[in-house]
Design a protein around this motif. Structure first.
Motif, PDB file in Angstrom:
ATOM      1  N   UNK B 232      -0.112   9.390  -1.755  1.00 58.75           N
ATOM      2  CA  UNK B 232      -0.403   7.966  -1.586  1.00 58.75           C
ATOM      3  C   UNK B 232      -0.892   7.675  -0.172  1.00 58.75           C
ATOM      4  N   UNK B 235      -3.558   4.520  -0.444  1.00 57.93           N
ATOM      5  CA  UNK B 235      -3.070   3.906  -1.688  1.00 57.93           C
ATOM      6  C   UNK B 235      -4.146   3.184  -2.498  1.00 57.93           C
ATOM      7  N   UNK B 259       4.681   0.454  -1.283  1.00 60.86           N
ATOM      8  CA  UNK B 259       3.399   0.743  -0.633  1.00 60.86           C
ATOM      9  C   UNK B 259       2.256   0.037  -1.346  1.00 60.86           C
ATOM     10  N   UNK B 263       0.248  -2.763   0.699  1.00 65.51           N
ATOM     11  CA  UNK B 263      -0.975  -2.256   1.313  1.00 65.51           C
ATOM     12  C   UNK B 263      -2.228  -2.451   0.469  1.00 65.51           C
ATOM     13  N   UNK B 264      -2.096  -2.804  -0.786  1.00 66.52           N
ATOM     14  CA  UNK B 264      -3.286  -2.894  -1.642  1.00 66.52           C
ATOM     15  C   UNK B 264      -3.366  -4.294  -2.236  1.00 66.52           C
ATOM     16  N   UNK B 442      10.610   0.492   3.221  1.00 65.10           N
ATOM     17  CA  UNK B 442       9.646   1.118   2.324  1.00 65.10           C
ATOM     18  C   UNK B 442      10.241   2.339   1.625  1.00 65.10           C
ATOM     19  N   UNK B 443      10.836   3.238   2.383  1.00 63.68           N
ATOM     20  CA  UNK B 443      11.271   4.520   1.821  1.00 63.68           C
ATOM     21  C   UNK B 443      12.670   4.481   1.212  1.00 63.68           C
TER      22      UNK B 443
END
Lengths: 136, 509
Positions: B232, B235, B259, B263-264, B442-443
């Motif tokens: 990714x 992404x 993500x 981000x998209x 995020x993680x």
């Protein structure tokens, strides 16, 4: 495990004088997004938008990658044409941090459609991309 | 032959020209995939691989990884899918412990090579030329062999795979999965997702993890299409692929969806073909799940739960129940029983928190060559002790509330603190070290190390990280390192990781 280490890709020994951590607990971010990341502030100090040459961009980007993803000052640990992604140097969150660093350092905006391997696969590609963005 | 390999052969008769796999610019239909599998199985036989012998794969997701897996089954061998991001210090004990007869790895993987060279006797090797620009399959040299005649069906409890979940220098932990385990889990998942030959997915989940493996095997068993994306890192390119390929499903862990949402600009892509999403690999924050459902409203979101010891899947939350049962990981999948037990081992009343146990045809055969470890989690009555804590409500829905172990979940990875602590402790200047997971937006979690350095140690954090970088997969490198004067311990001197972790959470809040 000495046998394995000997067979591994060259052992990197960063200079002992790098960052001496204080005994009192101080956390540092691996990727330089924290306020106390030395590589980050050094590159920012050295950057003067408009006055850089492509070589300077390349040197700064490489220093950032070496410092924050390979944890070394050894320039030979990464070639400018090596794929940062295939080699596992940078993963998805690492790429976001690198782009954030570039945006901060050179005061530019990386658009989603510019986030492609052609612009970010190698140190060479990133330096060329930054140069194009600054010239635009 | 395994049921999964059998299914592949059946698709050759019913839909030979339907695309099975897309890997970059390579597209391969079921007839060609089956042909490559036969060719590789014959090569394994030519090299002397016998039924029941282990074939280790150190491969990123690729057509070659799929071919090698199904070929090993067609040759009645046992697949040992190893984490391709791991280092020599992981590979060597895994290969030794599994007794791998043959290893398939990429030419460029120096860690795999180093590990193999340290073994005596050395396993045979088949190399994948990852520098090859084009070409159908990229085997460097594949010995030609006679075509494998259709073998007798293997016994249901015959071993299909050994999956290493953790353990490096200490105790390699290889989950033994039989063909019956895989078959049962694949059939259950196909049933509740309603997968058919018209389905397709883009996958970024590694096949060497149970979640990624289940995505692969369910799609091939259903005769569906699987589009392989490596990662990714970019992404929006993956979302472009989803739109271009008109895929019907997508599977991720919480960080995948974080993500994508952050981000998209998902609204700019035509994702109308998506009919479902699946999420496993740790709890997803309700707010993130809500955003995801709003961003792709027509796609049904399946929250799921499982573990490698149960092949992959144990529970699923029917999408229609999402609003009524917030935070639940669902009900038992078809064929599986779930139970929560109190500290005395008795079945807990609804709503009471205890340890989650599971029983069903997907529960592993045990840990490879470790009967003692097996006995700690697998009863003679077939019940598996999952190590997860939780409760079941009056309607039979399972809710999780943490794990008994210290396992760190970061992105799609599981990291045992021991693996990282062992490596850091190798440094002379380190007196003590403890590794914990700390929360990350995020993680899910990232790794933090607390280190007590020797007096007068002239130490840099970079030196610790560089040392880790040489010896650990990138995702195991601590994101944060904190120097400590001492570490909290129990009366018996054991480091209290849980206290360090809870202190972190308190400081964050």
């Amino acid at each position: 495990m000495a046998t394995i280490a000997a067979n591994n890709i060259g052992v990197m020994e960063p200079e002992r004088s790098a960052v001496v951590i204080p005994r009192a607990g101080m956390a540092q971010s691996a990727a330089g997004t924290g306020a106390c990341a030395p590589a980050h502030s050094e590159t920012q100090a050295a950057s003067k938008p408009g006055a850089d040459t492509t070589m300077d961009h390349k040197r700064q980007i490489k220093q950032f990658v070496l410092k924050n993803y390979l944890f070394t000052d050894d320039d030979s640990a990464l070639a400018d044409g090596d794929s940062l992604i295939r080699s596992g140097t940078i993963d998805s969150t690492g790429m976001l941090e690198l782009i954030f660093h570039i945006e901060e350092t050179w005061k530019l905006k990386v658009a989603d459609e510019e986030m492609v391997p052609a612009n970010f696969e190698t140190i060479d590609a990133i330096a060329a991309f930054v140069a194009r963005k600054l010239a635009a | 032959m395994s049921w999964l390999a059998e299914r592949l052969a059946e698709h050759v008769h019913t839909q030979p020209e339907r695309t099975a796999l897309v890997d970059g610019e390579r597209r391969i239909d079921y007839a060609a995939l089956d042909e490559h599998v036969n060719e590789f199985a014959a090569a394994l036989r030519t090299l002397g691989v016998q039924a029941g012998e282990r074939v280790a794969l150190i491969l990123p997701n690729s057509i070659e990884a799929v071919v090698a897996t199904y070929a090993a089954w067609r040759a009645d061998a046992v697949v040992v899918p190893l984490n391709a991001q791991a280092k020599a210090r992981d590979f060597e004990p895994w290969l030794r412990h599994s007794g791998a007869r043959l290893v398939v790895h990429e030419v460029s993987n120096r860690d795999a090579r180093a590990a193999i060279e340290a073994l005596d006797p050395r396993p045979q090797v088949i190399l994948v030329d990852d520098a090859a620009a084009r070409g159908s399959l990229r085997w460097q040299v594949l010995p030609a062999g006679a075509r494998i005649e259709r073998p007798m069906p293997v016994a249901a409890d015959a071993l299909a795979a050994i999956v290493y979940t953790s353990g490096t220098t200490g105790q390699p932990k290889g989950v033994m999965l039989s063909h019956a385990n895989l078959t049962a889990n694949v059939q259950s998942i196909i049933t509740y997702l309603g997968l058919g030959a018209d389905d397709s997915t883009v996958t970024i989940l590694p096949f060497y993890y149970s979640y990624g493996a289940s995505v692969l095997h369910t799609h091939l068993a259903a005769g569906a299409r699987l589009v392989i994306e490596q990662n990714l890192v970019f992404p929006h390119l993956m979302v472009e692929t989803m739109a271009r390929e008109r895929v019907s499903g997508f599977s991720g862990v919480p960080s995948t969806f974080a993500l994508l949402l952050n981000r998209v600009r998902l609204g700019e892509y035509d994702l109308s073909s998506l009919r479902y999403l699946t999420q496993a690999g740790g709890a997803m924050a309700p707010a993130l799940a809500t955003r995801l459902r709003a961003a792709i409203p027509q796609a049904r979101l399946f929250v799921m739960y499982g573990q490698t010891e149960a092949t992959a899947r144990l529970a699923w939350l029917p999408p229609e129940c999402f609003d009524d049962k917030p935070g639940a990981v669902g009900v038992a999948i078809p064929g599986v029983e779930l139970e929560v037990r109190d500290e005395h081992g008795a079945s807990a009343a609804p709503g009471t928190v205890g340890e989650v146990y599971a029983r069903g045809p997907n529960v592993m055969q045990g840990y490879w060559r470790d009967a003692a470890l097996t006995a700690t989690v697998l009863g003679t009555d077939g019940w598996l002790r999952t190590g997860d804590m939780g409760h079941i409500d009056a309607d039979g829905f399972l809710y999780l509330s943490g794990r008994r172990s210290d396992m760190i979940k970061t992105g799609a990875h599981r990291v045992h603190p021991n693996d990282v602590e062992e490596v850091i402790a190798e440094l002379d200047e380190v007196e003590e070290v403890a590794v914990v997971g700390v929360d990350d937006d995020v993680l899910g979690q990232v790794i933090k190390a607390f280190i007590v350095f020797a007096d007068d140690a002239d130490t840099s954090i970079d030196r610790v990280k560089a040392h880790c970088r040489e010896r650990l997969a990138a995702y195991k490198i601590p994101k944060f390192i904190e120097a400590a004067t001492e570490l909290p311990k129990t009366a018996s001197g054991k480091i209290r990781r849980s206290l360090l972790a809870s202190n972190e959470r308190r400081e964050d809040s």
